[in-house]
Design a protein around this motif. Sequence first.
Motif, PDB file in Angstrom:
ATOM      1  N   THR A 342      36.764  72.689  30.171  1.00 14.88           N
ATOM      2  CA  THR A 342      37.520  72.961  31.402  1.00 14.88           C
ATOM      3  C   THR A 342      37.536  74.430  31.783  1.00 14.88           C
ATOM      4  O   THR A 342      37.837  74.766  32.929  1.00 14.88           O
ATOM      5  CB  THR A 342      38.978  72.483  31.259  1.00 14.88           C
ATOM      6  OG1 THR A 342      39.584  73.172  30.154  1.00 14.88           O
ATOM      7  CG2 THR A 342      39.041  70.983  31.034  1.00 14.88           C
ATOM      8  N   HIS A 343      37.263  75.318  30.805  1.00 20.86           N
ATOM      9  CA  HIS A 343      37.317  76.756  31.073  1.00 20.86           C
ATOM     10  C   HIS A 343      36.028  77.424  30.608  1.00 20.86           C
ATOM     11  O   HIS A 343      35.413  76.983  29.632  1.00 20.86           O
ATOM     12  CB  HIS A 343      38.501  77.408  30.341  1.00 20.86           C
ATOM     13  CG  HIS A 343      39.844  76.983  30.839  1.00 20.86           C
ATOM     14  ND1 HIS A 343      40.345  75.724  30.649  1.00 20.86           N
ATOM     15  CD2 HIS A 343      40.789  77.667  31.551  1.00 20.86           C
ATOM     16  CE1 HIS A 343      41.551  75.639  31.196  1.00 20.86           C
ATOM     17  NE2 HIS A 343      41.833  76.806  31.751  1.00 20.86           N
ATOM     18  N   ALA A 344      35.672  78.497  31.280  1.00 18.80           N
ATOM     19  CA  ALA A 344      34.514  79.278  30.845  1.00 18.80           C
ATOM     20  C   ALA A 344      34.840  79.982  29.534  1.00 18.80           C
ATOM     21  O   ALA A 344      35.999  80.350  29.262  1.00 18.80           O
ATOM     22  CB  ALA A 344      34.143  80.299  31.916  1.00 18.80           C
ATOM     23  N   PHE A 345      33.818  80.163  28.704  1.00 17.94           N
ATOM     24  CA  PHE A 345      33.993  80.871  27.438  1.00 17.94           C
ATOM     25  C   PHE A 345      32.662  81.508  27.060  1.00 17.94           C
ATOM     26  O   PHE A 345      31.595  80.927  27.280  1.00 17.94           O
ATOM     27  CB  PHE A 345      34.440  79.903  26.323  1.00 17.94           C
ATOM     28  CG  PHE A 345      34.822  80.604  25.054  1.00 17.94           C
ATOM     29  CD1 PHE A 345      36.107  81.087  24.877  1.00 17.94           C
ATOM     30  CD2 PHE A 345      33.895  80.801  24.035  1.00 17.94           C
ATOM     31  CE1 PHE A 345      36.462  81.743  23.710  1.00 17.94           C
ATOM     32  CE2 PHE A 345      34.245  81.455  22.858  1.00 17.94           C
ATOM     33  CZ  PHE A 345      35.537  81.928  22.707  1.00 17.94           C
ATOM     34  N   SER A 346      32.753  82.713  26.488  1.00 21.55           N
ATOM     35  CA  SER A 346      31.533  83.380  26.020  1.00 21.55           C
ATOM     36  C   SER A 346      31.859  84.190  24.782  1.00 21.55           C
ATOM     37  O   SER A 346      33.016  84.583  24.554  1.00 21.55           O
ATOM     38  CB  SER A 346      30.962  84.282  27.119  1.00 21.55           C
ATOM     39  OG  SER A 346      31.862  85.317  27.441  1.00 21.55           O
ATOM     40  N   ALA A 357      41.376  73.569  20.270  1.00 24.50           N
ATOM     41  CA  ALA A 357      41.321  72.970  21.606  1.00 24.50           C
ATOM     42  C   ALA A 357      42.188  71.728  21.691  1.00 24.50           C
ATOM     43  O   ALA A 357      42.625  71.172  20.677  1.00 24.50           O
ATOM     44  CB  ALA A 357      39.868  72.607  21.947  1.00 24.50           C
ATOM     45  N   THR A 358      42.427  71.293  22.925  1.00 26.47           N
ATOM     46  CA  THR A 358      43.032  69.988  23.182  1.00 26.47           C
ATOM     47  C   THR A 358      42.014  69.144  23.933  1.00 26.47           C
ATOM     48  O   THR A 358      41.412  69.603  24.907  1.00 26.47           O
ATOM     49  CB  THR A 358      44.326  70.108  24.001  1.00 26.47           C
ATOM     50  OG1 THR A 358      44.052  70.833  25.205  1.00 26.47           O
ATOM     51  CG2 THR A 358      45.403  70.819  23.210  1.00 26.47           C
ATOM     52  N   ALA A 359      41.829  67.916  23.464  1.00 26.89           N
ATOM     53  CA  ALA A 359      40.828  67.025  24.056  1.00 26.89           C
ATOM     54  C   ALA A 359      41.494  65.778  24.608  1.00 26.89           C
ATOM     55  O   ALA A 359      42.475  65.273  24.050  1.00 26.89           O
ATOM     56  CB  ALA A 359      39.785  66.639  23.014  1.00 26.89           C
ATOM     57  N   THR A 360      40.961  65.292  25.733  1.00 28.55           N
ATOM     58  CA  THR A 360      41.303  63.978  26.266  1.00 28.55           C
ATOM     59  C   THR A 360      40.016  63.160  26.302  1.00 28.55           C
ATOM     60  O   THR A 360      38.964  63.627  25.859  1.00 28.55           O
ATOM     61  CB  THR A 360      41.896  64.094  27.676  1.00 28.55           C
ATOM     62  OG1 THR A 360      40.866  64.538  28.585  1.00 28.55           O
ATOM     63  CG2 THR A 360      43.064  65.073  27.706  1.00 28.55           C
ATOM     64  N   THR A 365      39.769  71.366  26.376  1.00 32.36           N
ATOM     65  CA  THR A 365      40.261  72.655  26.851  1.00 32.36           C
ATOM     66  C   THR A 365      40.453  73.607  25.686  1.00 32.36           C
ATOM     67  O   THR A 365      41.240  73.312  24.768  1.00 32.36           O
ATOM     68  CB  THR A 365      41.604  72.489  27.590  1.00 32.36           C
ATOM     69  OG1 THR A 365      41.424  71.602  28.692  1.00 32.36           O
ATOM     70  CG2 THR A 365      42.120  73.826  28.078  1.00 32.36           C
ATOM     71  N   PRO A 366      39.769  74.754  25.664  1.00 28.75           N
ATOM     72  CA  PRO A 366      40.025  75.748  24.623  1.00 28.75           C
ATOM     73  C   PRO A 366      41.406  76.367  24.819  1.00 28.75           C
ATOM     74  O   PRO A 366      41.834  76.594  25.957  1.00 28.75           O
ATOM     75  CB  PRO A 366      38.907  76.777  24.824  1.00 28.75           C
ATOM     76  CG  PRO A 366      38.488  76.624  26.247  1.00 28.75           C
ATOM     77  CD  PRO A 366      38.724  75.192  26.612  1.00 28.75           C
ATOM     78  N   LEU A 367      42.083  76.631  23.717  1.00 29.97           N
ATOM     79  CA  LEU A 367      43.437  77.163  23.776  1.00 29.97           C
ATOM     80  C   LEU A 367      43.428  78.685  23.686  1.00 29.97           C
ATOM     81  O   LEU A 367      42.473  79.291  23.209  1.00 29.97           O
ATOM     82  CB  LEU A 367      44.275  76.580  22.640  1.00 29.97           C
ATOM     83  CG  LEU A 367      44.477  75.068  22.675  1.00 29.97           C
ATOM     84  CD1 LEU A 367      45.052  74.575  21.358  1.00 29.97           C
ATOM     85  CD2 LEU A 367      45.397  74.684  23.830  1.00 29.97           C
ATOM     86  N   ASP A 368      44.531  79.291  24.115  1.00 27.35           N
ATOM     87  CA  ASP A 368      44.724  80.715  23.875  1.00 27.35           C
ATOM     88  C   ASP A 368      44.995  80.929  22.385  1.00 27.35           C
ATOM     89  O   ASP A 368      45.412  80.013  21.675  1.00 27.35           O
ATOM     90  CB  ASP A 368      45.910  81.233  24.692  1.00 27.35           C
ATOM     91  CG  ASP A 368      45.644  81.189  26.194  1.00 27.35           C
ATOM     92  OD1 ASP A 368      44.458  81.292  26.578  1.00 27.35           O
ATOM     93  OD2 ASP A 368      46.620  81.041  26.954  1.00 27.35           O
ATOM     94  N   GLY A 369      44.794  82.145  21.925  1.00 25.33           N
ATOM     95  CA  GLY A 369      45.097  82.459  20.534  1.00 25.33           C
ATOM     96  C   GLY A 369      44.036  81.957  19.577  1.00 25.33           C
ATOM     97  O   GLY A 369      44.327  81.194  18.658  1.00 25.33           O
ATOM     98  N   GLN A 370      42.796  82.400  19.788  1.00 23.41           N
ATOM     99  CA  GLN A 370      41.693  81.961  18.930  1.00 23.41           C
ATOM    100  C   GLN A 370      41.510  82.860  17.702  1.00 23.41           C
ATOM    101  O   GLN A 370      40.626  82.616  16.884  1.00 23.41           O
ATOM    102  CB  GLN A 370      40.386  81.913  19.733  1.00 23.41           C
ATOM    103  CG  GLN A 370      40.359  80.864  20.828  1.00 23.41           C
ATOM    104  CD  GLN A 370      40.399  79.444  20.286  1.00 23.41           C
ATOM    105  OE1 GLN A 370      40.068  79.202  19.131  1.00 23.41           O
ATOM    106  NE2 GLN A 370      40.834  78.497  21.107  1.00 23.41           N
ATOM    107  N   ALA A 402      32.937  68.386  20.751  1.00 26.56           N
ATOM    108  CA  ALA A 402      34.336  68.411  20.317  1.00 26.56           C
ATOM    109  C   ALA A 402      34.486  67.604  19.036  1.00 26.56           C
ATOM    110  O   ALA A 402      34.030  66.460  18.964  1.00 26.56           O
ATOM    111  CB  ALA A 402      35.242  67.848  21.404  1.00 26.56           C
ATOM    112  N   HIS A 403      35.097  68.207  18.021  1.00 24.77           N
ATOM    113  CA  HIS A 403      35.383  67.537  16.759  1.00 24.77           C
ATOM    114  C   HIS A 403      36.851  67.126  16.757  1.00 24.77           C
ATOM    115  O   HIS A 403      37.738  67.986  16.839  1.00 24.77           O
ATOM    116  CB  HIS A 403      35.096  68.465  15.579  1.00 24.77           C
ATOM    117  CG  HIS A 403      33.660  68.894  15.489  1.00 24.77           C
ATOM    118  ND1 HIS A 403      33.171  69.678  14.451  1.00 24.77           N
ATOM    119  CD2 HIS A 403      32.594  68.644  16.283  1.00 24.77           C
ATOM    120  CE1 HIS A 403      31.885  69.887  14.632  1.00 24.77           C
ATOM    121  NE2 HIS A 403      31.516  69.268  15.732  1.00 24.77           N
ATOM    122  N   LEU A 404      37.125  65.832  16.672  1.00 27.97           N
ATOM    123  CA  LEU A 404      38.490  65.321  16.791  1.00 27.97           C
ATOM    124  C   LEU A 404      39.213  65.409  15.454  1.00 27.97           C
ATOM    125  O   LEU A 404      38.697  64.931  14.431  1.00 27.97           O
ATOM    126  CB  LEU A 404      38.470  63.877  17.289  1.00 27.97           C
ATOM    127  CG  LEU A 404      37.705  63.634  18.586  1.00 27.97           C
ATOM    128  CD1 LEU A 404      37.817  62.158  18.983  1.00 27.97           C
ATOM    129  CD2 LEU A 404      38.207  64.538  19.705  1.00 27.97           C
TER     130      LEU A 404
END
Length: 409
Positions: A342-346, A357-360, A365-370, A402-404
């Motif tokens: 859902t968000h850009a990341f590099s 992350a949170t997945a549906t 969606t990657p979370l803040d605080g990595q 994504a790894h659940l």
Amino acid sequence: MISVQEAQSLIKSTVRVLYPEQKNLSEAVGQVLSEDVVSPLALPPFRQSSMDGYALHHADVAQSGITLPVVAESRAGNDTPQVLERGTALHILTGAPVPDGATAVVMKEKVERNDNEAAIQQFPVSEGQNVRSIGQQIRKGDLAMPKNTYLTPGSVGFLAGMNIQNVKVYRRPSVGILVTGDELVLPGNVLPGNDLPGNGGLRFGQIFESSSSMLAAVLRAEGILEVEIRYVPDDEAATIAALRDLTENNDVVLSTGGVSVGDYDFVGTALEEIGVETVFYKVRQRPGKPLFFGRNDDTIIFALPGNPASTLVCYYEYVLPALRLLSGRSDCFLPKLKLPITHAFSFHGERDEFLKATATTEAVTPLDGQESFALRSFAIANALIYLPAGQNTVQPGDLVEAHLLPFFC
């Protein structure tokens, strides 16, 4: 330094299943059968009605509305065999024995009952209708459950219905945990006088230790309850002694911290001193690069990074698969899905990235605080995004792996 895939492959080729044990069926859920289970009886053991209704001979219903006298009743638990004469009907309840002479059961919604007569409103009635035959689910002597089956609550119910009370399963491993660090204080262990406002009871330079509680929790969630925890300061002799004891007394040893190359990192030296064979050290990933995996006779050892988020990433990607392999499971790695991000990341560099992350079912969606020290984002994460170094820039909508996590799949 090796790749993520190489590390996982080495774990899979190194770890061997533990020896079996006999377990009471009610306590074996979550374990894996070490031998075939053969049915000692047929299920159902007698012809059984699958409906509330009326048992009859199907050929007696020549047309809709035909009326038959109701001569008896059969309910669940009836232990007296019954015989039904042609041209009659018997009131029957779900699960009850179907009498000899009856070939079908008509559900009660298709019958008009008037005193001792039943007008059958269905036509035609087929032979075997709503009748469970002997052994329809399983016959006596058939394979009920093959070796290497993972026992779910449904498995337990199925086997219990055959009066199987004990099963042979692969043993769950015992785990020893070593926690190192002079800066660590056990939660609740606050010294008198350390009550300055805002410090939570800590002296300057101290932090509350969380990794042992976190690891014990994920082990408990996996059904592993035989856990021994040791705490040692940053001292070489104490680290050697603790690791030696844990290695001699457990199937798996996990250490947190002290595995890097700092002046007070003694875990690597201690592992060498007690004769642990190195399988690999350092993985090309972020977080969790300084991961050690080795073995000492029948004990496997993981030296995990000290930062708690790094510890948990390495647990899910490497330790958990090893624990499951020891327990006889073949589905050892986290389930993987390709989902749009859902968000850009590099990121830069040559190390693969694991993102909390949170997945549906539709996106991740990657979370803040990595950061590797940050557990706050892990507290709400239900997945890890795996980005290989070759996929170091992603845009919204790009498919990622994504790894659940186990709690959510």
